[in-house]
Scaffold this motif. Structure first.
Motif, PDB file in Angstrom:
ATOM      1  N   VAL A 342      22.813  43.124  37.956  1.00  0.00           N
ATOM      2  CA  VAL A 342      24.157  42.564  37.911  1.00  0.00           C
ATOM      3  C   VAL A 342      24.942  42.985  39.153  1.00  0.00           C
ATOM      4  N   LEU A 346      26.799  40.432  41.676  1.00  0.00           N
ATOM      5  CA  LEU A 346      28.245  40.459  41.914  1.00  0.00           C
ATOM      6  C   LEU A 346      28.563  40.763  43.371  1.00  0.00           C
ATOM      7  N   GLN A 349      28.237  37.552  45.052  1.00  0.00           N
ATOM      8  CA  GLN A 349      29.348  36.659  44.750  1.00  0.00           C
ATOM      9  C   GLN A 349      30.608  37.009  45.542  1.00  0.00           C
ATOM     10  N   ILE A 360      37.132  40.496  41.878  1.00  0.00           N
ATOM     11  CA  ILE A 360      36.489  40.724  40.583  1.00  0.00           C
ATOM     12  C   ILE A 360      36.934  42.096  40.104  1.00  0.00           C
ATOM     13  N   ILE A 388      36.532  42.067  32.329  1.00  0.00           N
ATOM     14  CA  ILE A 388      36.321  41.693  33.727  1.00  0.00           C
ATOM     15  C   ILE A 388      37.120  40.439  34.056  1.00  0.00           C
ATOM     16  N   LEU A 390      38.221  37.648  36.524  1.00  0.00           N
ATOM     17  CA  LEU A 390      37.753  37.009  37.758  1.00  0.00           C
ATOM     18  C   LEU A 390      38.911  36.184  38.295  1.00  0.00           C
ATOM     19  N   THR A 410      30.349  33.094  39.170  1.00  0.00           N
ATOM     20  CA  THR A 410      30.431  34.533  38.911  1.00  0.00           C
ATOM     21  C   THR A 410      30.314  34.814  37.424  1.00  0.00           C
ATOM     22  N   LEU A 414      27.256  37.032  34.861  1.00  0.00           N
ATOM     23  CA  LEU A 414      27.545  38.025  33.828  1.00  0.00           C
ATOM     24  C   LEU A 414      27.200  37.541  32.420  1.00  0.00           C
TER      25      LEU A 414
END
Length: 466
Positions: A342, A346, A349, A360, A388, A390, A410, A414
């Protein structure tokens, strides 16, 4: 031509009703934080002064087949809808006052107003990370630096005065019985579809200053962060942001914000050692500092500092006439299962974010969040370890498609770790709205929908996703 509802509101409430193109109408929209919401066109704006005024608006909406949205702090996208009556409680119903070890808060108040009212007694209610949020946050969650030790804002509600879709009022609390008990369950996690909160009483806690460690490091520390943060004791939270800073022009950075609610030096040292372990995992070190301050206004912003550790400008509400950009936000809950795979996704991203304003966030939860069960209130997602958010943010309209696509991609990175969705970011009109609504309310969804059908059969508050 003036709508029937606007004509009736003007007749009943006079200057408190603001038709399109009036000064009051433009000012309420211009002070709304969410850019897209500020550009919408409600049928009328009303600035009520009392619960009786709120009841008048709701009754007229019911008689004319209109819908109603409510602006408190003004941070939510859902506080304005095209063609709906917008109630702006922030103009006249915006005070808070101590009541012993509790605090009574009007429906248009911000959490900053509430905290200021309790400051002389050195007492607080745990809220989010921004002072400008209103009852959209208070009654739908409230995730911040005290979540791990004290729980959500909504967990501190002890009484709510609610104007129902039929214009009647109800005082809801743990003492409520029958239908009102069901409403008391529903408003703690899902208030907007059930009525207008015109006042509430919340429990408070005595606290001292909070210790904060902030550091700006490289993205290579992200896997270590995922491992270390869930091991922290309840008195400490370790939030973070993947974003951009002038300290590292042209490339993304990892901002880690460790906060300790305890005044015990040994507890503070636990947080300091954990942050240091995360820092050692990175080959880049741009900035690190420690400070203490009063919650919430005395703490640094939850945002990457600039070159040389320059503090970011405090978040402020817009004023009418300000130039506005655009924003596309999502927020999901995940468990403690985030891993190196992950982290790599990320990091990729954020490195391909269409604008340098995109970010993020990792707001750590866990701890006291799960002391209350998922079905004890309408709030769902109490097994999470992080919320989280975004945030895709852009100024040039040409960047809009790329930014919304980036946010959705994104989310996909997840998806295997999702335990829920934070309902404050669920908006109508998107292909993912139904899925997000189901994830936001989980096993409580059917019960909430049944309560909504019973209490709002004509759809006065139908613009709110449920």
């Amino acid at each position: 031509m003036e709508s029937e509802s606007t004509a009736l509101l003007t007749e009943e409430l006079g200057a408190l009703a603001h038709p399109p193109d009036s000064t009051g109408y433009r000012e309420s929209l211009g002070r709304t934080f969410f850019p897209d919401a500020s550009r919408r066109s409600p049928s009328c704006v009303v600035t009520p002064t009392s619960a009786a005024d709120v009841a008048t608006v709701v009754r007229i909406a019911g008689r004319t087949g209109s819908t109603v949205t409510v602006r408190g702090g003004g941070l939510s996208s859902n506080c304005v809808a095209d063609g709906s009556i917008m109630m702006d409680l922030s103009v006249f119903m915006n005070s808070a006052r101590p009541q012993g070890e509790a605090v009574v808060v009007d429906g248009g108040s911000t959490v900053g107003t509430m905290l200021d009212a309790m400051a002389p007694a050195r007492r607080i209610v745990p809220v989010g990370i921004a002072e400008h949020a209103g009852f959209g946050l208070i009654a739908r969650g409230g995730i911040g630096y005290y979540t791990r030790s004290l729980g959500l804002t909504l967990d501190h509600l002890s009484e709510v005065e609610l104007v129902l879709p039929d214009g009647e009022s109800a005082r809801l609390s743990h003492e409520s019985r029958g239908e009102e008990a069901e409403l008391w369950w529903a408003v703690r996690g899902c208030a907007p579809p059930f009525g207008v909160i015109v006042s509430a009483t919340l429990r408070t806690h005595e606290v001292g200053t909070m210790w904060v460690d902030r550091m700006l490091i490289g993205l290579d520390a992200l896997p270590t962060y995922f491992r270390i943060a869930p091991q922290l004791p309840r008195h400490t939270s370790m939030g973070a942001v993947l974003g951009y800073s002038d300290s590292a022009p042209g490339r993304p950075v990892f901002f880690v914000y460790t906060a300790c609610a305890s005044r015990d030096p040994a507890d503070i040292d636990v947080g300091r050692c954990a942050a240091t372990e995360v820092a050692r995992a990175s080959s880049e070190h741009h900035y690190r500092s420690e400070t203490t301050g009063r919650y919430l206004s005395g703490l640094p912003q939850y945002s990457p500092p600039g070159r040389g550790g320059t503090d970011p400008a405090p978040m402020s509400l817009p004023q009418p006439g300000d130039r506005r950009g655009s924003f596309f936000g999502k927020a999901l809950f995940v468990g403690p299962t985030l891993d190196a795979q992950v982290a790599e996704a990320l990091a990729h991203q954020i490195s391909r974010a269409p604008t340098r304003a995109c970010r993020i966030d990792f707001q750590q939860t866990g701890g006291a969040l799960s002391d209350i069960g998922d079905t004890d209130t309408a709030f769902w997602g109490r097994s999470s370890e992080w919320n989280i958010p975004l945030n895709a943010i852009w100024d040039d309209p040409a960047d809009g498609p790329a930014c919304t696509s980036w946010a959705r991609d994104t989310l996909s990175a997840l998806s295997g770790h999702r335990t829920g969705v934070y309902s404050v970011e669920v908006r109508p009109g998107f292909t993912e709205t139904d899925d997000e609504t189901a994830a936001a309310f989980g096993g409580n969804l059917s019960r909430l929908r049944a309560a909504r059908r019973q209490h709002d059969p004509t759809g006065v508050f139908a613009t709110y996703p449920l």
